[in-house]
Design a protein around this motif. Structure first.
Motif, PDB file in Angstrom:
ATOM      1  N   MET C 505      86.657  57.742  -8.865  1.00  0.00           N
ATOM      2  CA  MET C 505      87.051  58.754  -7.868  1.00  0.00           C
ATOM      3  C   MET C 505      85.840  59.478  -7.303  1.00  0.00           C
ATOM      4  N   SER C 506      85.886  59.717  -5.998  1.00  0.00           N
ATOM      5  CA  SER C 506      84.769  60.418  -5.382  1.00  0.00           C
ATOM      6  C   SER C 506      84.818  61.900  -5.725  1.00  0.00           C
ATOM      7  N   VAL C 507      83.682  62.547  -5.626  1.00  0.00           N
ATOM      8  CA  VAL C 507      83.611  63.977  -5.939  1.00  0.00           C
ATOM      9  C   VAL C 507      84.579  64.754  -5.053  1.00  0.00           C
ATOM     10  N   ASP C 508      84.601  64.416  -3.770  1.00  0.00           N
ATOM     11  CA  ASP C 508      85.451  65.172  -2.846  1.00  0.00           C
ATOM     12  C   ASP C 508      86.934  65.085  -3.223  1.00  0.00           C
ATOM     13  N   THR C 509      87.360  63.893  -3.623  1.00  0.00           N
ATOM     14  CA  THR C 509      88.764  63.725  -4.010  1.00  0.00           C
ATOM     15  C   THR C 509      89.110  64.685  -5.138  1.00  0.00           C
ATOM     16  N   LEU C 510      88.221  64.756  -6.126  1.00  0.00           N
ATOM     17  CA  LEU C 510      88.463  65.633  -7.263  1.00  0.00           C
ATOM     18  C   LEU C 510      88.352  67.099  -6.860  1.00  0.00           C
ATOM     19  N   HIS C 511      87.386  67.362  -5.977  1.00  0.00           N
ATOM     20  CA  HIS C 511      87.177  68.739  -5.533  1.00  0.00           C
ATOM     21  C   HIS C 511      88.405  69.243  -4.760  1.00  0.00           C
ATOM     22  N   LYS C 512      89.003  68.370  -3.986  1.00  0.00           N
ATOM     23  CA  LYS C 512      90.205  68.771  -3.254  1.00  0.00           C
ATOM     24  C   LYS C 512      91.316  69.138  -4.219  1.00  0.00           C
ATOM     25  N   LYS C 513      91.400  68.376  -5.339  1.00  0.00           N
ATOM     26  CA  LYS C 513      92.420  68.697  -6.341  1.00  0.00           C
ATOM     27  C   LYS C 513      92.170  70.079  -6.920  1.00  0.00           C
ATOM     28  N   LEU C 514      90.921  70.355  -7.222  1.00  0.00           N
ATOM     29  CA  LEU C 514      90.579  71.675  -7.759  1.00  0.00           C
ATOM     30  C   LEU C 514      90.947  72.752  -6.746  1.00  0.00           C
ATOM     31  N   GLY C 515      90.615  72.476  -5.506  1.00  0.00           N
ATOM     32  CA  GLY C 515      90.909  73.439  -4.443  1.00  0.00           C
ATOM     33  C   GLY C 515      92.394  73.758  -4.367  1.00  0.00           C
ATOM     34  N   LYS C 516      93.222  72.717  -4.485  1.00  0.00           N
ATOM     35  CA  LYS C 516      94.677  72.932  -4.410  1.00  0.00           C
ATOM     36  C   LYS C 516      95.143  73.833  -5.546  1.00  0.00           C
ATOM     37  N   ILE C 517      94.651  73.542  -6.756  1.00  0.00           N
ATOM     38  CA  ILE C 517      95.052  74.369  -7.909  1.00  0.00           C
ATOM     39  C   ILE C 517      94.645  75.817  -7.659  1.00  0.00           C
ATOM     40  N   MET C 518      93.424  76.002  -7.227  1.00  0.00           N
ATOM     41  CA  MET C 518      92.901  77.355  -7.047  1.00  0.00           C
ATOM     42  C   MET C 518      93.678  78.108  -5.959  1.00  0.00           C
ATOM     43  N   TRP C 519      93.907  77.433  -4.836  1.00  0.00           N
ATOM     44  CA  TRP C 519      94.575  78.090  -3.706  1.00  0.00           C
ATOM     45  C   TRP C 519      96.009  78.457  -4.069  1.00  0.00           C
ATOM     46  N   GLU C 520      96.645  77.545  -4.788  1.00  0.00           N
ATOM     47  CA  GLU C 520      98.035  77.776  -5.133  1.00  0.00           C
ATOM     48  C   GLU C 520      98.190  78.904  -6.152  1.00  0.00           C
ATOM     49  N   HIS C 521      97.342  78.890  -7.175  1.00  0.00           N
ATOM     50  CA  HIS C 521      97.581  79.812  -8.292  1.00  0.00           C
ATOM     51  C   HIS C 521      96.594  80.969  -8.366  1.00  0.00           C
ATOM     52  N   VAL C 522      95.399  80.787  -7.831  1.00  0.00           N
ATOM     53  CA  VAL C 522      94.401  81.862  -7.920  1.00  0.00           C
ATOM     54  C   VAL C 522      94.031  82.310  -6.505  1.00  0.00           C
ATOM     55  N   GLY C 523      95.005  82.207  -5.599  1.00  0.00           N
ATOM     56  CA  GLY C 523      94.742  82.524  -4.199  1.00  0.00           C
ATOM     57  C   GLY C 523      95.278  83.888  -3.813  1.00  0.00           C
ATOM     58  N   MET C 524      96.069  83.919  -2.743  1.00  0.00           N
ATOM     59  CA  MET C 524      96.516  85.191  -2.181  1.00  0.00           C
ATOM     60  C   MET C 524      97.558  85.877  -3.036  1.00  0.00           C
ATOM     61  N   GLY C 525      98.433  85.096  -3.641  1.00  0.00           N
ATOM     62  CA  GLY C 525      99.441  85.680  -4.515  1.00  0.00           C
ATOM     63  C   GLY C 525      99.297  85.064  -5.900  1.00  0.00           C
ATOM     64  N   ARG C 526      99.149  85.889  -6.918  1.00  0.00           N
ATOM     65  CA  ARG C 526      98.914  85.360  -8.263  1.00  0.00           C
ATOM     66  C   ARG C 526      99.989  85.890  -9.198  1.00  0.00           C
ATOM     67  N   ASN C 527     100.354  85.111 -10.193  1.00  0.00           N
ATOM     68  CA  ASN C 527     101.225  85.622 -11.242  1.00  0.00           C
ATOM     69  C   ASN C 527     100.855  84.987 -12.566  1.00  0.00           C
TER      70      ASN C 527
END
Lengths: 221, 245, 646
Positions: C505-527
C-alpha cells in the motif's frame, strides 16, 4: 559607468540606442531613394547622392552610422550567443506562450537583413563611393549616374524580388525592434506603449512600402 | 477522461534523460493537474516503479514550488495560475500531454521534473531587501505612501518565485523576476534609499548566474501566474541607468 | 520527574514583559559570534528569528524542507495580521486585543503570554512596513485596516489577499540579507529527523538531505523549533503538502512535553471536498466574511433540490434563505469566531440543509454587497480570491454564491513552552505554530501571523539570551561524539525499517485512512465513544502501516515516498495522542467540541472548575501510555465567562 559594456543591460541600452539611430537613418535614406521616382530628371537623385558622398558633415555622420550598425550587430551577436547558452537543453514542445509573433524571430530577420546589407554594400555603395559607375558632367562637376544604375538593376525581376523580400523581413524586424528599443530604454507605460506599438506598425509599413515601391514602379513602368 | 502522458524522466543532473509515455484511463475533470499526477504515481508505486518527481507544496498557488512545462507552456494551458491550480477540465478526453521540466542553465534539473532554483535565492541575497534591523523601525504611519505607488509595489511584490518567467522566455532571462523585486522595493520610500546599490548588484548577479537577456517578447508576462507586468522590466532598466550614470 | 514552570515574570500584567527584558541576562557582542543557534523552519517565526538573531551577531543555521526558504507555508495566509494600533480610532487598545484573544481562545491560554503578544503587535507592523511590506493603504497614504472574526474593531492590516506571503517575503528578505553577510548558513531541502542531546541539553540535530538522502549532523548551542503545525494528520487540510509534525515529534520523544495536542482549528470558509483523489483543501480567506453572508435554505425540500442539482442558490428567494449566523449571533453575525462559524455550518449540514451534492456545503453570498458597493469594490477587495475560487470550481462567484465548508486549518496545540518559549528540554525552544502557543482552544483570524512574527522578531531573540548567557563558555564542538552517533543510528534504523516493510500500500492510501479516522472522531464534533474508537482504529492502522507500506526507491537517494512515509509514521503516533488528549478533556472549549458537553442552544460548555489548565503530555516510550501534566491557568485580569457572541 565602466560596467556598461560588461553588463547585459548596458549592452542592450547601446544596442537600442543604435537601433533607434538606424531607424531614423532608414527614413532619410528612403527619402533620397524616392527622388528617383518622384522626379523625372535623374539628375535630382544624382545630385542628392553626390551631396551625400561629398559633404564633410555627412562623412562624419557616415562614420557614426557605420559605428552604430556595427555596435548593433556585434552586441546583438554577443547577447544572442548568451541567450542560446542560457538554455542549453531546448524544449521538446515549442513555446506556445502568447507573445508577439515577430519578437521570436529577431535574429532570423536580422540575418536576412544583414545579408542584404552586405550585398548592397558590395554591389552599390562601393560603386557609388569609389566610382565604377558612369559619370555625367553637369556644370563642370562630375556626378555618378547612379540613377541609371538603379533603373538598370530594377529591370531585372530576380533582383526586384530579392530586394522587396529583404525589406519585408526588415519590416518584421522593425515591428518588434521599434517598440522593444523603447522598452529597453525604460520607456514602458500604460498610456504611451500602445501608441508606440501602433507607431511601430505604421513605421514598419511605411519603410517596407516606401522602399519597395521604387523597384515596382521602375519594373512595371 | 483518458489521457496519454509524455513525461520527461531523468535520474540526476548528469544523466541524459528521456521522455517516457504513460496512459491514464480514469481521471476526473474536476481533479487538479497535480492530483492527476498523484494518480499516476500511485499506479507507478503499485507496480513497483519509481514515481515521477516534481516540486509542489502549498497546492493553492502561492508557495511557488510547483512548475511544469505542459504542452509548450509553463503552468499549462490556462493563464494566471500555477500548475497546482490547473484543473483537468482544461484538457479533452484522449489528449496527449507533454510534461517537461523548466529548462534553463541557471535551473539545472535535479530529477525528472524537479529543478534547482537556488539562483533566485542568490538574486534576492544580492540586495532584494531593505537593510533594516529588527526593532529599529519608526511608527508604521510615520511615512505616508501614495496609494497608487503602494498598489504598484504590491503588484510587483506578488511574485511567487516559481520561475515560469525564465521557463517561458526564449532566452531564459530572469528580467521579470529581478524587475519585480526592484520595482516592489524602489516604489516604496523604505526601499528607495538603497535602490542604486540594489539594482546594480542584482543585475550583475543575474548576468553572472547565466540567465539570458531580455528581448521584450512578453512571454514572461503572458505566463506569469501572478500577472506581473512587463512594465516592471522597463522600470528595472530605468533604475539601472539611473544607478549607473 | 518533569515539573512545569511557566516562569511568568513578576509585576502587573502590563509591565511583565518590560520587567522581564530589564532583568534578563544578555550576551555581549563579542560572545554572540561564538554561539551557534539552529533554527528549524523558515516560516514567519523561523525566518524572523533567524534574521533577528543573526542581526544581533549570533551564528545561525537555518533549515527548511522546501527548495527555498521563501516557500514556507506562512505564505498561504491570506487575510491579514492583527495589531492594536487603533489607527481607525474605533477604540482599540493593547488590552482589548489581549482580551479578545483570550476570550476567542475560550480562556485556555496564559494571560501573560497573550498580553505580551498584544503588546508587541504594534512593533510588528512598524517592522514590516520598514522592510517594505506593501500593506494596503488609504488615499491619504496611511495604512488601511479591515475587520476579522471575533473582534468589534478593525485592527487587521492586510496586503490584498496575500498578507502571509508579503510578511513572509519581508522576513525571507531580512534572512537573505544575513545569508549574504555570512551570519546565516542556509540549508534548504534539509529535513530534521532527530534531536541530539548532550548532558541533558539540546545540542544539535540530525538532518536528512532531501536530494542525496544522506544523514548529516549539525551542532549548536541551542535549537529553535519553528516547524509549523501538524494539521496534515487529517490528510485533507489547508496546510502545504509537506507540512509535518516530525521535527517537534522527535523532540517530544526526547522529552519535550506536548501541550494541548487535541486543540485544532477548523476554518469555516474552505472550498468543499470534491472527490476521492483530492489532495488538499483550499481556504477562502476569513476576510470574505466581512462582505459575504452565509446561508442555507430554510426549507428541507429546497436543500434536497440543491443537492440533486435541480436548482442553484440563485433560484431560492430571499424569504426562504436562512442566514443562520446572523440569526443565532446578531451582534457578531457573520464575523463570529472560526470555531463557532464552523460548528454552525456543521450543525446545518448534519440537519440536512447542505447545499451541494455531498450535502456538506453552505453558501457564502456576495449578492447584497455587490448590490450595495458595486462589483468593482468587491473585485478590488477580493479579486484574487474570487479568481482562485473560479479556477478551482469553474463557477463565477460574482454571479452565483460561493459554496464553502469547514476544513482543518491550524493547530493551537504544540510543544509546551514557558514564558521564555523554552521547552522542558534545556536549550530547546519552540516558536510560532509549533509551540502550544497563545491561542488557547481557538485562534482568532489574523492572529497566527501576529504570533509567528511576535515570537520571531521580538520574543525569542531576547528570551534565548537568558539561556545562552550561561553557554558562553561552551566552545563550538565537533559532531563525532557518541551522542550524535546514537542519534544518527536511531534515524538510520527507523528509515531502514520503513524501507524493509515492502508491503503493497502506498503512503497516501494509508494516510487517507488516518485522515478519515481523525476527521470523523477527532474533528469538529467529538465524543467519548468516538475518541475511544479512534484510538483503537489508529492502533490498527499503525500495525497495518508497519506491515503493509510500500516505498519504492533507495534509502540513500532522493525519495519523496520515503519522506512521506517517515512523516506518516509520526502522524500515526500523534493521532493517538490527539485522541487521548481530546478524550481526557471532558468539556467543550474553542475548537474542542465534546458533544456530551454543550448548552441547550448547542454552544460549547466549558468546565472551568476541572479543566482550566494546559494539558502537557510526556512521552514515556512507544508501548507506554503518555503521562499527563497540568499547568493550571490563572486569570487575574480577565473575568472568565461563557463566551457570548450574541
Amino acid at each position: 559607468m565602466s560596467g556598461i559594456i560588461i553588463s547585459s543591460l548596458g549592452k542592450k541600452l547601446l544596442m537600442s540606442l543604435a537601433g533607434i539611430f538606424l531607424i531614423t537613418f532608414l527614413l532619410l535614406h528612403m527619402g533620397i531613394n524616392l527622388l528617383v521616382i518622384i522626379f523625372e530628371d535623374p539628375m535630382v537623385y544624382n545630385k542628392a547622392a553626390h551631396f551625400m558622398s561629398s559633404n564633410i558633415l555627412i562623412k562624419i555622420f557616415e562614420i557614426i552610422l557605420f559605428g552604430g550598425l556595427l555596435l548593433h550587430v556585434i552586441f546583438a551577436l554577443i547577447l544572442q550567443i548568451q541567450n542560446w547558452l542560457a538554455r542549453p537543453k531546448r524544449y521538446n514542445k515549442a513555446n506556445y506562450s502568447n507573445t508577439s509573433f515577430f519578437s521570436k524571430f529577431m535574429i532570423h530577420t536580422a540575418v536576412i537583413t544583414l545579408t542584404f546589407l552586405v550585398i548592397h554594400f558590395l554591389d552599390f555603395y562601393i560603386k557609388a563611393k569609389f566610382g565604377h559607375a558612369a559619370e555625367i558632367i553637369v556644370d563642370g562637376v562630375a556626378y555618378h549616374d547612379l540613377a541609371s544604375e538603379i533603373m538598370d538593376k530594377f529591370k531585372m525581376l530576380p533582383f526586384v524580388i530579392f530586394y522587396i523580400a529583404a525589406f519585408i523581413f526588415l519590416g518584421f524586424h522593425l515591428i518588434h525592434g521599434f517598440q522593444s528599443a523603447f522598452k529597453t530604454l525604460g520607456l514602458d507605460n500604460k498610456k504611451y506603449t500602445p501608441v508606440i506599438q501602433v507607431l511601430a506598425i505604421i513605421y514598419s509599413t511605411v519603410v517596407v512600402a516606401g522602399y519597395s515601391i521604387i523597384p515596382l514602379i521602375i519594373y512595371f513602368l | 477522461m483518458k489521457l496519454k502522458l509524455k513525461i520527461w524522466r531523468q535520474k540526476d543532473p548528469h544523466s541524459r534523460g528521456k521522455f517516457v509515455n504513460y496512459r491514464l484511463n480514469d481521471i476526473s475533470a474536476d481533479s487538479s493537474f497535480l492530483e492527476m499526477l498523484d494518480v499516476l504515481n500511485e499506479e507507478l508505486i503499485s507496480k513497483g516503479e519509481e514515481p515521477v518527481v516534481y516540486d509542489h507544496d502549498c497546492r493553492e498557488g502561492i508557495c511557488g514550488a510547483c512548475g511544469l512545462y505542459i504542452n509548450g507552456r509553463p503552468h499549462g494551458p490556462d493563464s494566471l495560475i500555477t500548475v497546482c491550480q490547473l484543473h483537468m477540465r482544461k484538457f479533452k478526453n484522449g489528449d496527449t500531454i507533454v510534461i517537461e521540466p523548466w529548462r534553463a542553465r541557471a535551473f539545472p534539473v535535479i530529477r525528472d521534473l524537479m529543478v534547482d532554483r537556488d539562483a533566485f535565492d542568490k538574486l534576492i541575497q544580492e540586495g532584494g531587501y531593505v537593510s533594516v534591523n529588527t526593532g529599529s523601525a519608526p511608527d508604521a504611519n510615520s511615512i505616508p505612501v501614495k496609494k497608487v505607488y503602494a498598489d504598484l509595489s504590491m503588484d510587483a511584490a506578488a511574485c511567487i518565485g516559481c520561475g515560469a518567467c525564465v521557463a517561458a522566455c526564449k532566452n531564459a532571462s530572469a528580467m521579470l523576476f529581478v524587475g519585480a523585486k526592484v520595482s516592489h522595493l524602489t516604489l516604496l520610500p523604505q526601499g528607495k534609499v538603497e535602490s542604486n546599490e540594489r539594482v546594480r548588484d542584482m543585475v550583475a548577479k543575474m548576468d553572472e548566474l547565466g540567465f539570458g537577456n531580455c528581448t521584450n517578447t512578453g512571454a514572461c508576462e503572458a505566463e506569469c501566474p501572478k500577472g506581473i507586468k512587463l512594465t516592471n522590466i522597463a522600470r528595472l532598466n530605468r533604475e539601472y541607468y539611473r544607478a549607473t550614470f | 520527574m518533569v515539573k512545569l514552570q511557566s516562569r511568568i515574570p513578576e509585576g502587573p500584567l502590563a509591565e511583565k514583559w518590560s520587567n522581564y527584558k530589564s532583568n534578563q541576562n544578555l550576551v555581549n557582542p563579542a560572545n554572540k559570534r561564538k554561539l551557534d543557534v539552529i533554527v528549524i523552519g523558515t516560516g514567519l517565526a523561523g525566518a524572523a528569528e533567524a534574521a533577528s538573531m543573526a542581526e544581533m551577531g549570533f551564528k545561525v543555521k537555518s533549515f527548511c524542507y522546501q527548495d527555498s526558504s521563501r516557500r514556507a507555508h506562512s505564505i498561504g495566509a491570506q487575510g491579514g495580521i492583527n495589531a492594536a494600533k487603533n489607527y481607525q480610532n474605533d477604540g482599540d487598545s493593547i488590552y482589548r486585543l489581549f482580551f479578545d484573544t483570550v476570550k476567542g481562545g475560550d480562556y485556555r491560554s496564559r494571560e501573560a503570554n497573550v498580553y505580551r503578544l498584544a503588546e508587541v503587535s504594534n512593533e510588528i507592523i512598524d517592522q514590516c512596513v520598514a522592510q517594505g511590506v506593501p500593506f494596503a493603504r488609504e488615499y491619504g497614504g496611511t495604512l488601511d485596516n479591515r475587520s476579522f472574526g471575533g473582534a468589534l474593531v478593525s485592527r487587521t492590516f492586510y496586503a490584498r489577499g496575500q498578507t502571509g506571503q508579503q510578511l513572509l517575503l519581508g522576513a525571507y528578505q531580512a534572512l537573505s540579507r544575513q545569508v549574504k553577510k555570512g551570519n546565516v548558513e542556509m540549508y534548504p531541502r534539509m529535513e530534521m529527523y532527530n534531536l541530539v542531546m548532550v548532558d541533558g541539553k539540546a545540542r544539535g540535530i540530525i538532518a536528512r538531505d532531501v536530494i542525496t538522502g544522506k544523514l548529516e549532523r549539525f551542532s549548536a548551542h541551542a535549537v529553535v523549533l519553528a516547524s509549523g503545525g501538524y494539521g496534515n494528520v487529517y490528510f485533507l487540510s489547508t496546510m502545504a503538502m509537506g507540512a509535518n509534525v516530525s521535527a517537534i515529534w522527535q523532540c517530544y520523544k526526547k522529552g519535550a512535553l506536548f501541550g494541548n495536542p487535541g486543540f485544532v482549528q477548523i476554518h469555516p470558509t474552505c472550498i468543499p471536498v470534491h472527490g476521492e483523489y483530492q489532495s488538499k483543501l483550499n481556504l477562502m480567506s476569513e476576510s470574505l466574511r466581512n462582505d459575504g453572508r452565509i446561508w442555507v435554505p430554510k426549507k428541507r425540500e429546497d436543500a434536497v433540490r440543491l443537492q440533486t442539482g435541480e436548482i442553484g442558490g440563485v433560484d431560492i428567494p430571499e424569504e426562504d434563505r436562512d442566514y443562520y449566523l446572523e440569526r443565532r449571533y446578531p451582534a457578531f453575525g457573520n464575523l463570529v469566531p472560526r470555531d463557532v462559524a464552523s460548528r454552525a455550518a456543521k450543525e446545518r449540514c448534519d440537519a440536512g440543509y447542505g447545499v451541494n451534492s455531498t450535502g456538506l456545503a453552505v453558501f457564502l453570498d456576495f449578492k447584497d454587497s455587490i448590490n450595495r458597493l458595486g462589483k468593482d469594490v468587491i473585485e478590488a477587495k477580493y479579486g484574487n480570491l474570487f479568481q482562485m475560487y473560479e479556477k478551482i470550481t469553474d463557477t463565477n462567484p460574482y454571479k452565483v454564491p460561493m459554496m464553502i465548508y469547514p476544513a482543518i486549518h491550524y493547530t493551537m496545540g504544540g510543544i509546551w513552552v514557558d514564558y521564555e518559549l523554552h521547552t522542558t528540554i534545556p536549550g530547546l525552544f519552540a516558536t510560532g505554530e509549533s509551540n502550544f502557543s497563545d491561542h488557547g482552544a481557538n485562534r482568532l483570524g489574523a492572529s497566527a501571523l501576529m504570533q509567528g512574527l511576535a515570537d520571531g522578531y521580538f520574543v525569542l531573540p531576547y528570551t534565548i539570551q537568558n539561556y545562552l548567557a550561561d553557554e558562553i563558555n561552551t566552545p563550538r564542538f565537533k559532531t563525532d561524539i557518541p551522542e550524535f552517533e546514537t542519534a544518527e543510528k536511531e534515524v538510520k534504523e527507523q528509515l531502514d525499517k520503513l524501507m524493509e516493510v515492502k508491503g503493497i500500500m502506498s503512503v497516501d492510501t494509508l494516510h487517507k485512512k488516518l485522515g478519515k479516522i481523525m476527521w470523523e472522531h477527532v474533528g469538529m464534533g467529538r465524543n467519548k465513544e468516538g475518541l475511544q474508537k479512534a484510538i483503537e482504529e489508529i492502533e490498527k492502522l499503525k500495525e497495518e502501516f508497519w506491515f503493509n507500506v510500500n516505498i519504492p526507491g533507495e534509502v540513500n537517494d532522493l525519495n519523496p515516498e520515503l519522506q512521506k512515509a517517515s512523516r506518516m509514521a509520526d502522524f500515526l503516533e500523534l493521532g493517538a495522542l490527539m485522541a487521548k488528549d481530546a478524550l481526557h478533556r471532558e468539556e467543550s472549549c474553542g475548537g474542542h467540541f465534546r458533544e456530551e458537553f454543550q448548552t441547550g442552544e448547542g454552544e460549547a460548555l466549558r468546565n472551568d472548575k476541572d479543566f482550566t489548565y494546559v494539558a502537557a503530555w510526556e512521552y514515556k516510550g512507544d508501548d507506554k501510555e503518555p503521562v499527563l501534566h497540568k499547568e493550571p491557568l490563572k486569570f487575574e485580569y480577565i473575568e472568565v465567562k461563557q463566551r457570548d457572541y450574541k
